[in-house]
Design an enzyme around this catalytic site. Structure first.
Site, PDB file in Angstrom:
ATOM      1  N   ASP A  12       0.868  -1.168   0.000  1.00  0.00           N
ATOM      2  CA  ASP A  12       0.000   0.000   0.000  1.00  0.00           C
ATOM      3  C   ASP A  12       0.906   1.219   0.000  1.00  0.00           C
ATOM      4  O   ASP A  12       1.713   1.397   0.924  1.00  0.00           O
ATOM      5  CB  ASP A  12      -0.889   0.026   1.241  1.00  0.00           C
ATOM      6  N   ASP A 131     -13.582  -3.670  -1.417  1.00  0.00           N
ATOM      7  CA  ASP A 131     -13.428  -3.374   0.007  1.00  0.00           C
ATOM      8  C   ASP A 131     -14.796  -3.565   0.645  1.00  0.00           C
ATOM      9  O   ASP A 131     -15.721  -2.771   0.408  1.00  0.00           O
ATOM     10  CB  ASP A 131     -12.930  -1.944   0.223  1.00  0.00           C
TER      11      ASP A 131
END
Length: 253
Positions: A12, A131
């Site tokens: 990330d 998500d």
């Protein structure tokens, strides 16, 4: 013959640095993306996922040069996501060295982008990241780095992205992300029952047993993890030997 399961470290990236958070917040620094990519390539990771986690929220493009430098360092499949909004963006990222691209917010805003991308570059290049956060008896899909609810049922959305041409899904539990409490196995099993394309488990890995549970009980085709590898709690080799000993088909070095 069983298809080998995969271990996939996730980078990330925010403003050129690898970061890690808990439940998509409380972000802390975890190193240089190019150095991390080089390390995981040498460690024997099966693939690598690179997500520019603030590109969509900040309404900017992904950092091409960081991706290009990362791609130069790895000889394993590289999936890149964050801030991709068009077929032109996808093409540029593939030219920068990515093997696959991941769509999330843009796919929900423009579902046909999945189809256009698959037609232009092949379904194997198009990954959709979902998500998912628990909502009542199910899960709701979120966008903009987990900042915005969509009202979409995450399971129904997963089934739709396969129909639209996606070749793979990354299923991230927002409730488990960064907690090291293990993957949301119910989420994974529910998605697996609806799809025929590979599902990558994401969000919550804290031990090698969690990786095993994601693959066996969650029926995932691959397990994605960040913290346990970034902070060297376990090596890729240790994880692979553990899974191999448990009977999981896995590529050993």
């Amino acid at each position: 013959m069983h298809v080998a399961k995969r271990i996939i470290p996730c980078l990330d990236v925010d403003r050129g640095r690898v970061v890690k958070g808990i439940n998509f917040v409380d972000i802390v620094d975890a190193g240089d993306p190019v150095e991390q990519a080089r390390f995981y390539n040498e460690e024997g990771a099966d693939e690598l996922v690179f997500l520019d986690i603030t590109a969509t929220h900040e309404a900017r493009g992904i950092m091409h040069e960081v991706v290009r430098q990362t791609a130069d360092e790895v000889f394993i499949p590289l999936t890149v996501g964050g801030g991709l909004r068009s077929v032109k963006d996808i093409r540029a990222m593939l030219h920068a060295g990515a093997d696959k691209i991941a769509l999330n917010s843009a796919a929900i805003a423009d579902p046909d982008l999945i189809t256009r991308g698959a037609e232009a570059f092949g379904s194997q290049c198009i990954v959709v990241a979902i998500d998912a956060k628990r909502s009542g008896e199910g899960w709701e899909a979120y966008v903009r780095g987990g900042r915005q609810a969509t009202g979409l049922d995450a399971i129904e959305w997963a089934a739709r992205v396969e129909a639209l041409g996606a070749g793979e899904v990354i299923a991230t539990s927002m409730d488990r992300d960064g907690t090291k409490d293990g993957y949301d196995l119910e989420l994974l099993k529910t998605i697996d029952q609806r799809l025929t394309i590979p599902v990558i488990a994401s969000g919550g890995a804290g031990t090698l047993e969690h990786l095993l549970c994601g693959l066996m009980q969650g029926r995932a085709d691959a397990v994605l993890a960040a913290s346990i590898f970034h902070y060297r709690e376990y090596t890729i080799g240790e994880a692979k030997r553990f899974l191999h000993a448990a009977g999981i088909p896995i590529r050993l070095q």
